[in-house]
Design an enzyme around this catalytic site. Structure first.
Site, PDB file in Angstrom:
ATOM      1  CB  ILE A  15      -0.819  -0.173   1.202  1.00 25.08           C
ATOM      2  CG1 ILE A  15      -1.971  -1.033   1.096  1.00 25.08           C
ATOM      3  CG2 ILE A  15      -1.409   1.334   1.411  1.00 25.08           C
ATOM      4  CD1 ILE A  15      -2.965  -1.169   2.266  1.00 25.08           C
ATOM      5  CB  CYS A 130      -9.735  -2.260   0.728  1.00 25.51           C
ATOM      6  SG  CYS A 130     -10.098  -3.883   1.452  1.00 25.51           S
ATOM      7  N   GLY A 165      -0.146  -7.162   6.856  1.00 23.63           N
ATOM      8  CA  GLY A 165      -1.049  -6.091   7.347  1.00 23.63           C
ATOM      9  C   GLY A 165      -2.436  -6.412   7.215  1.00 23.63           C
ATOM     10  NE  ARG A 167      -2.483 -13.203   3.671  1.00 23.33           N
ATOM     11  CZ  ARG A 167      -3.144 -14.284   3.204  1.00 23.33           C
ATOM     12  NH1 ARG A 167      -3.952 -14.794   3.825  1.00 23.33           N
ATOM     13  NH2 ARG A 167      -3.304 -14.438   1.726  1.00 23.33           N
ATOM     14  CB  ALA A 168      -2.009  -8.825  11.188  1.00 27.24           C
TER      15      ALA A 168
END
Length: 313
Positions: A15, A130, A165, A167-168
């Site tokens: 990102i 998102c 990031g 997934r966490a």
């Protein structure tokens, strides 16, 4: 405007790197001044060095030691919800604006086409998620003509576009997006679901939005949604309706039943979206990341433009 507002990006992952390239290629009011990470070998930091941008692999502590720090007006955080709290404290204490691309939600939620001009003076603004950037405009469009009792969104993204990031922060994603649906989208109750699709070749981001509303007919709802899609498309060119908007009516003889919320009469609207990325740095299928960087960029440009106009007045 000849002068630009200098910006820094914290987070050298996908990102952050995509955002850096967008700023350098397209922005008329923002200037890349510093790029920050914690891994000196990351592709993002190495790319920034090649592009002549000041870099540090020491996180926010390294950023404030850079000579250019005093000139920076806006800082983007593309790290994680956990890391954002301290990053924001350091940045806002120095009188700089923080644009949060994590789900930390310390500052007010901002979706450019819905409430982008309401928080231009806030020290920290949050870009939701998102899925929120893709779907909240649709909920807000329906809310502009009807009372939305309930809204549910399903964001389906390629597993390959979900980095560490993302997934966490899955739990934060669902919570932040649900709140954004209510607080910005205007729904009485919101729910968010995210799906990481392992399909190969990778799938383009798809979003489904369901609303249950009353007070407007199908034609009014459809016109509001189509107008909103066109507005989002001005800064996310790959944002589009995937198929025709669908409607289903519920009356006293067949009320809609929502677990935990009771029964409602009205119209169920189903909207199917596709978000294709601009492929500035990320692959085109990563529309989920592209819409975040595009929304962050649009928000920063509005803040910068306002500041430059005040200086010129």
């Amino acid at each position: 405007m000849s002068r630009k507002i200098k910006v820094a990006i914290i987070g050298s992952g996908n990102i952050g790197t995509d955002l850096m390239i967008k700023i350098m290629r397209t922005s008329g009011v923002l200037e890349m001044a510093a790029f920050v990470g914690i891994d000196a070998e990351s592709d993002g930091l190495k790319r920034a060095e090649r592009l002549g941008v000041a870099t540090t692999a020491e996180g926010v502590d390294g950023l404030i030691e850079l000579p250019v720090w005093r000139e920076i007006g806006i800082v983007f955080d593309a790290t994680s919800a956990g890391a954002h709290k301290r990053n924001s404290e350091v940045v806002t204490a120095a009188g700089k604006v923080m644009i949060d691309l994590t789900p930390a939600a310390i500052g007010p939620y901002v979706v450019p086409v819905v409430n982008g001009d309401r928080h231009l003076d806030a020290p920290n603004v949050n870009m939701v998620t998102c899925g929120g950037q893709a779907t909240i405009p649709i909920v807000a469009a329906v809310s502009s003509v009807a009372t939305v009792h309930y809204a549910e969104i399903v964001a389906s993204i390629s597993s390959k576009s979900a980095g560490p990031g993302t997934r966490a922060n899955i739990d934060e994603f669902t919570e932040t997006t649900s709140k954004g649906i209510e607080q910005v989208g205007g729904a009485g109750k919101g729910k968010a679901i995210i799906i990481l699709n392992p399909a190969d070749p990778p799938m383009i981001m798809r979003d489904t939005v369901f609303t249950l509303s009353s007070g407007a007919d199908e034609a009014q709802i459809e016109a509001a949604i189509e107008a909103m899609v066109a507005r989002v498309n001005t800064y996310v060119p790959g944002y589009r309706l995937k198929q025709k908007i669908q409607f289903e009516r519920f009356g006293s003889n067949n009320p809609a039943r929502i677990p935990g919320l009771g029964t409602y009469e009205g119209i169920k609207t189903s909207v199917f979206l596709e978000v294709e990325g601009a492929a500035h740095y990320l692959p085109a299928y990563a529309g989920n990341l592209d819409i975040m960087t595009s929304a962050g960029l649009r928000t920063a440009e509005r803040i910068a433009t306002r500041r430059l106009q005040k200086e010129a007045a």
